[in-house]
Enzyme design. Sequence first.
Site, PDB file in Angstrom:
ATOM      1  N   CYS A   3      43.233  -4.108  12.679  1.00  0.00           N
ATOM      2  CA  CYS A   3      44.069  -4.546  11.567  1.00  0.00           C
ATOM      3  C   CYS A   3      45.449  -4.947  12.073  1.00  0.00           C
ATOM      4  CB  CYS A   3      44.195  -3.444  10.531  1.00  0.00           C
ATOM      5  SG  CYS A   3      42.697  -3.197   9.570  1.00  0.00           S
ATOM      6  N   GLY A   4      46.010  -5.955  11.451  1.00  0.00           N
ATOM      7  CA  GLY A   4      47.302  -6.452  11.887  1.00  0.00           C
ATOM      8  C   GLY A   4      47.167  -7.698  12.727  1.00  0.00           C
TER       9      GLY A   4
END
Length: 261
Positions: A104-105
């Site tokens: 994520c990110g």
Amino acid sequence: MLRCVGPQCEADIDDLPVEEPLQIRIAGEDVAVTMRTPGHDSELAAGFLFSEGIIGAKSHIESIQPCMGDDGLLAPNIINVFPTDRELVDPRRWRRDFFAASSCGLCGKTSISSVTRCLAPITSAISTNHSTMYSLADKLRMAQEGFARSGGLHAAGLFDLDGNLLLLREDIGRHNAVDKIVGHALLNDLLPLDKHILLVSSRASFEIVQKALAAGVAILAAISAPSSLAVELAAEAGMTLVAFLREGRMNVYAGSERIEG
């Protein structure tokens, strides 16, 4: 070391922040290695596994213990979490969940959608005020004994809505400091933290917001800047996000309704 001021140098002794690896295992299976400052390792392991979605509740943990080394002595840098749900021992299951969370990110809107699908939004109607928020940075700094000695440790502080410091954790890694707070809350039946303010001495990254969201934090504040993706996730999840918090000033990037004048 030599301490120099202008052309004058003299030998001195300096306190350095301690950095050592911690290997986190589930029932003997390696999960991750994080570089951390030793201390509160059980909280760190529990908080890491919870905030990464590998375990879902305190009831999923049977025990947390340091491992034994080959010499028969406790290995302080290896910690083993024994789950009550033995299906978690299957590496194929938790590796899939962990790698999904860890990525994520990196993928923008897809990451935000994935996190908000997995974690409950913040619906708490609590509020605080400007003066309380302005007081937090100094309170955090004054309580940072490790930082005062070394100048090299991040901190995460948990406050109530009146600005009272309830819990402080320091670590060379900003994510670790947050995981220690989350782990303490998990192990002491304090979750969700929807009536609290979490302050970090670092920037507010996507990962910090994600970990705070997993713990149900209603108000997250940072001494430094937020990332664009952190702001988007906080807004999407209904979290209040404050950054550049100093005495007498702050920027509110999401959830401003929880901070009254």
